[in-house]
Design a protein around this motif. Structure first.
Motif, PDB file in Angstrom:
ATOM      1  N   GLU A  68      42.084  27.126  34.047  1.00  0.00           N
ATOM      2  CA  GLU A  68      42.137  27.587  35.437  1.00  0.00           C
ATOM      3  C   GLU A  68      42.613  26.506  36.404  1.00  0.00           C
ATOM      4  O   GLU A  68      43.213  26.798  37.440  1.00  0.00           O
ATOM      5  N   PHE A 120      42.864  36.808  33.716  1.00  0.00           N
ATOM      6  CA  PHE A 120      41.878  36.720  34.792  1.00  0.00           C
ATOM      7  C   PHE A 120      42.147  35.500  35.679  1.00  0.00           C
ATOM      8  O   PHE A 120      42.099  35.587  36.913  1.00  0.00           O
ATOM      9  N   ALA A 121      42.447  34.361  35.047  1.00  0.00           N
ATOM     10  CA  ALA A 121      42.708  33.143  35.819  1.00  0.00           C
ATOM     11  C   ALA A 121      43.935  33.297  36.709  1.00  0.00           C
ATOM     12  O   ALA A 121      43.937  32.885  37.879  1.00  0.00           O
ATOM     13  N   GLN A 124      43.142  35.818  39.557  1.00  0.00           N
ATOM     14  CA  GLN A 124      42.335  35.223  40.626  1.00  0.00           C
ATOM     15  C   GLN A 124      43.207  34.503  41.636  1.00  0.00           C
ATOM     16  O   GLN A 124      43.070  34.688  42.854  1.00  0.00           O
ATOM     17  N   GLN A 125      44.104  33.649  41.139  1.00  0.00           N
ATOM     18  CA  GLN A 125      44.978  32.908  42.045  1.00  0.00           C
ATOM     19  C   GLN A 125      45.913  33.848  42.790  1.00  0.00           C
ATOM     20  O   GLN A 125      46.138  33.688  44.000  1.00  0.00           O
ATOM     21  N   THR A 127      45.545  37.028  43.614  1.00  0.00           N
ATOM     22  CA  THR A 127      44.901  37.831  44.650  1.00  0.00           C
ATOM     23  C   THR A 127      44.506  36.994  45.861  1.00  0.00           C
ATOM     24  O   THR A 127      44.397  37.518  46.975  1.00  0.00           O
ATOM     25  N   ARG A 128      44.329  35.705  45.669  1.00  0.00           N
ATOM     26  CA  ARG A 128      43.973  34.832  46.795  1.00  0.00           C
ATOM     27  C   ARG A 128      45.169  34.497  47.675  1.00  0.00           C
ATOM     28  O   ARG A 128      45.001  34.246  48.874  1.00  0.00           O
ATOM     29  N   LEU A 168      41.763  45.630  40.106  1.00  0.00           N
ATOM     30  CA  LEU A 168      42.425  44.778  41.101  1.00  0.00           C
ATOM     31  C   LEU A 168      43.190  45.606  42.124  1.00  0.00           C
ATOM     32  O   LEU A 168      43.194  45.279  43.317  1.00  0.00           O
ATOM     33  N   GLU A 171      40.638  46.641  44.545  1.00  0.00           N
ATOM     34  CA  GLU A 171      40.043  45.545  45.305  1.00  0.00           C
ATOM     35  C   GLU A 171      40.977  45.010  46.388  1.00  0.00           C
ATOM     36  O   GLU A 171      40.507  44.435  47.377  1.00  0.00           O
TER      37      GLU A 171
END
Length: 246
Positions: A68, A120-121, A124-125, A127-128, A168, A171
């Protein structure tokens, strides 16, 4: 518009196969591309150099998606180099074939780390940092539905990717960011062809009504559609790009 900044795409697994084709295709659409790779750094450099030679912008960045911190650095580099992130195509993945009864669970753990944890990793980035109008494209496989023998572990990890992708998409309500999965059928990549004899390859190529294997370029066209302006109303979907194989 003249002087407008290009959209920025991060492509994991961009050194070869489907990922390499995506790099080329998104660059042709005017994206500045960050070519993410874990191995084959020479090929990643070649992919970036080819984009630059064609008048585009690209940089190769080493990032193992199971780490990550490396994934965070990949996205930081995209923003520092090109100013932001608009498209993420997560093409990095790993394939292992074995009957369920015979699979070494260490191999299952490796598949999990790359295909599920890695997705997933990256997600995460993505979506941020994805900007409005952006797109996240994950990768599944049509084998999830076809249930081919020996693909149990691989299909299980990709089924998890599909589930994550659907969550996702919901979300990110209100962000103007689409999230979709592309699920290729048999596609002529090194990963797919490795370990298969000519008879097996011919049998798989004959299964779709179009009677051929897919090509990396076929899949890259689907990604370009989902990443571009004409794909904005497609969201929370699994697109099975497989020539009609059932």
């Amino acid at each position: 518009m003249t002087g407008a900044q290009p959209r920025v795409a991060v492509v994991t697994g961009g050194s070869r196969g489907i990922g390499r084709a995506i790099v080329t295709r998104l660059a042709a659409d005017g994206c500045a591309v960050v070519v993410g790779y874990a191995g084959h750094g020479d090929l990643a450099d070649e992919a970036a150099a080819a984009v630059q030679a064609a008048g585009g912008q690209a940089v190769a960045v080493r990032a193992d998606v199971t780490d990550e911190r490396a994934v965070a650095t990949l996205f930081d580099t995209a923003r520092e180099t090109f100013g932001g992130v608009d498209v993420v195509a997560h093409a990095a993945g790993q394939l292992r074939l074995s009957p369920v009864a015979d699979l070494d669970l260490t191999a299952l753990d490796e598949l999990y780390r790359t295909n599920i944890r890695g997705t997933f990793a990256v997600a995460q980035q993505a979506t941020r940092v994805l900007r409005p109008g952006g797109a996240l494209i994950t990768f599944s496989t049509s084998v999830v539905g076809l249930a081919f023998p020996h693909y149990g572990a691989y299909s299980a990890t990709k089924g998890a990717v599909e589930a994550l992708t659907m969550v996702l998409a919901r979300e990110l309500r209100g962000r103007d960011v689409t999230v979709n999965a592309v699920a290729p059928g048999p596609t002529a990549t090194d990963m797919f062809l490795d370990g298969k004899d000519e008879q097996t390859i011919a049998r798989l190529a004959a299964q779709p009504p179009l009677e051929r294997l897919g090509t990396p370029a076929d899949i890259a066209e689907v990604v370009a559609f989902l990443a571009g302006p004409h794909g904005r109303w497609v969201n929370g979907q699994v697109v099975r790009a497989n020539g009609g194989i059932i």
